[in-house]
Motif scaffolding. Structure first.
Motif, short mmCIF file in Angstrom:
data_model
loop_
_atom_site.label_atom_id
_atom_site.label_comp_id
_atom_site.label_asym_id
_atom_site.label_seq_id
_atom_site.Cartn_x
_atom_site.Cartn_y
_atom_site.Cartn_z
N GLY A 1 -0.72 21.32 -27.94
CA GLY A 1 0.50 21.35 -26.93
C GLY A 1 0.39 20.83 -25.80
O GLY A 1 1.29 20.95 -24.98
N VAL A 2 -0.90 20.57 -25.37
CA VAL A 2 -1.09 19.82 -24.07
C VAL A 2 -0.46 18.73 -23.71
O VAL A 2 0.21 18.39 -22.65
CB VAL A 2 -2.82 20.09 -23.53
CG1 VAL A 2 -2.94 19.42 -21.95
CG2 VAL A 2 -3.07 21.31 -23.47
N VAL B 1 2.16 16.25 -25.16
CA VAL B 1 3.52 16.38 -25.94
C VAL B 1 4.15 14.78 -26.27
O VAL B 1 4.40 14.26 -25.52
CB VAL B 1 4.80 17.08 -25.50
CG1 VAL B 1 6.11 17.50 -26.03
CG2 VAL B 1 4.05 18.73 -24.98
N GLU C 1 6.81 12.14 -27.14
CA GLU C 1 8.13 11.98 -26.97
C GLU C 1 8.60 10.48 -27.21
O GLU C 1 8.31 9.60 -26.35
CB GLU C 1 8.53 12.40 -25.34
CG GLU C 1 10.16 12.44 -25.28
CD GLU C 1 10.65 12.88 -24.16
OE1 GLU C 1 11.31 12.26 -23.43
OE2 GLU C 1 9.93 14.07 -23.41
N HIS D 1 3.65 13.15 -22.92
CA HIS D 1 3.90 13.64 -21.75
C HIS D 1 2.99 14.93 -21.70
O HIS D 1 2.60 15.39 -22.80
CB HIS D 1 5.31 13.94 -21.82
CG HIS D 1 6.29 12.79 -21.73
ND1 HIS D 1 6.50 12.03 -20.50
CD2 HIS D 1 7.05 12.03 -22.64
CE1 HIS D 1 7.26 11.26 -20.77
NE2 HIS D 1 7.53 10.96 -22.05
N ASP E 1 2.40 18.88 -21.10
CA ASP E 1 3.18 20.03 -21.09
C ASP E 1 2.96 20.53 -19.45
O ASP E 1 2.23 20.51 -18.71
CB ASP E 1 2.52 20.78 -21.92
CG ASP E 1 2.98 22.40 -21.76
OD1 ASP E 1 4.07 22.41 -22.34
OD2 ASP E 1 2.20 23.19 -21.09
N GLU E 2 4.35 20.84 -19.22
CA GLU E 2 4.39 21.32 -17.76
C GLU E 2 3.71 22.70 -17.33
O GLU E 2 3.46 22.72 -16.42
CB GLU E 2 6.11 21.51 -17.56
CG GLU E 2 6.68 20.17 -17.57
CD GLU E 2 6.26 19.15 -16.30
OE1 GLU E 2 5.78 19.67 -15.30
OE2 GLU E 2 5.96 18.12 -16.61
N ARG F 1 0.38 21.45 -16.68
CA ARG F 1 0.22 20.65 -15.42
C ARG F 1 0.17 21.61 -14.27
O ARG F 1 -0.36 21.65 -13.14
CB ARG F 1 1.53 19.63 -15.37
CG ARG F 1 1.53 18.69 -14.28
CD ARG F 1 2.76 18.00 -14.05
NE ARG F 1 2.91 17.02 -14.88
CZ ARG F 1 2.32 15.87 -15.17
NH1 ARG F 1 1.57 15.35 -14.18
NH2 ARG F 1 2.76 15.16 -16.20
N HIS G 1 -5.65 27.04 -22.53
CA HIS G 1 -4.60 26.40 -23.38
C HIS G 1 -5.44 25.67 -24.63
O HIS G 1 -4.39 25.53 -25.75
CB HIS G 1 -4.25 25.07 -22.60
CG HIS G 1 -3.30 25.60 -21.39
ND1 HIS G 1 -1.86 25.56 -21.60
CD2 HIS G 1 -3.48 25.92 -20.03
CE1 HIS G 1 -1.34 26.16 -20.37
NE2 HIS G 1 -2.53 26.22 -19.47
#
Length: 261
Positions: A109-110, A112, A114, A119, A121-122, A125, A197
């Motif tokens: 899930g690092v 994502v 779209e 993108h 993952d916040e 980040r 992560h």
């Protein structure tokens, strides 16, 4: 690492060598040697050999040639563009390892998906940015230590003082790469952030993942300016090359080269 290695400038030699820069500096060298020959021919011969070796190792003889030519381009109305390629990565080039690293980032899930884009993952980040901020304040020596801890065992890291300091890496197999300070900060911080992560993965995959993550940098690891995408060029702006890089406009550093489509 010896004095010859310290003179080398990979960002201006090899595939990155600019022919106009080389020709211009060669002409200057020959002119100076002709003048010296009027005084003493042996001195002129020594100067010719030393100057030729410098151009071969550095890409230029006159200090700051790339910067001077970039300035000329600005004064003549031609926009400034980034260096042709970013500095090398802490990770060795290995397509298979790179693919596995990206798959692990997606699975954790690092990254994502779209639509047709990926993108960051916040949460990751934020952790990555915290690590970058801590490394940014380190001395060059402290950063070299951090690089040594993040790379594969048996890899030697050494700071090469230059116009833009580089970290020279020599792997266990003798392979050599030169990494800029922004790239080193970004990748070491990414490796550390990945520890919390991504549950598993070999160190080589972590390094390969860190290399891929550089394409998602929204701020410069050194000055914190917003990054931008730009086309490639050679050091004096001649003979444009196909491709796009992520760069810092304030540091004039290429941070990542996007794969050619």
């Amino acid at each position: 690492m010896g004095p010859i290695a310290a003179l080398r400038r990979p960002e201006h030699t090899g595939a990155n060598r600019c022919l106009p820069c080389t020709v211009a500096n060669g002409a200057i060298l020959i002119g100076c040697c002709l003048v010296l020959a009027l005084v003493r021919i042996p001195i002129a011969v020594v100067a010719l050999l030393a100057g030729s070796g410098t151009i071969w190792l550095r890409g230029y003889l006159v200090p700051y040639t790339p910067q001077l030519l970039s300035r000329v381009r600005e004064l003549t109305g031609r926009s400034r563009e980034p260096d042709p390629t970013p500095a090398a990565s802490l990770a060795a080039a290995d397509a298979a390892v790179g693919e596995r690293a990206v798959e692990s980032l997606l699975g954790a899930g690092v990254l994502v998906p779209e639509g047709d884009r990926l993108h960051l993952d916040e949460g990751f980040r934020a952790d990555w940015r915290d690590g970058i901020e801590r490394l940014r304040t380190r001395s060059d020596g402290g950063l070299v230590e951090a690089v040594s801890a993040a790379t594969d065992p048996g890899t030697d890291a050494e700071l090469i003082a230059a116009d833009r300091p580089m970290i020279a890496l020599v792997g266990p197999d003798g392979g050599e790469s030169w990494v800029s300070r922004p790239v080193a900060i970004a990748e070491v911080a990414a490796v550390r952030a990945l520890d919390s992560h991504v549950a598993d993965g070999a160190s080589r995959e972590r390094l390969a993942a860190a290399r891929a993550l550089r394409g998602f940098l929204d701020r410069c690891p050194v000055c914190d300016s917003w990054t931008e995408e730009a086309s490639l060029r050679r050091c004096c702006g001649n003979r444009p090359r196909r491709g796009t890089v992520l760069r810092c406009p304030d540091c004039d550093e290429a941070l990542y080269r996007f794969p050619d489509e």
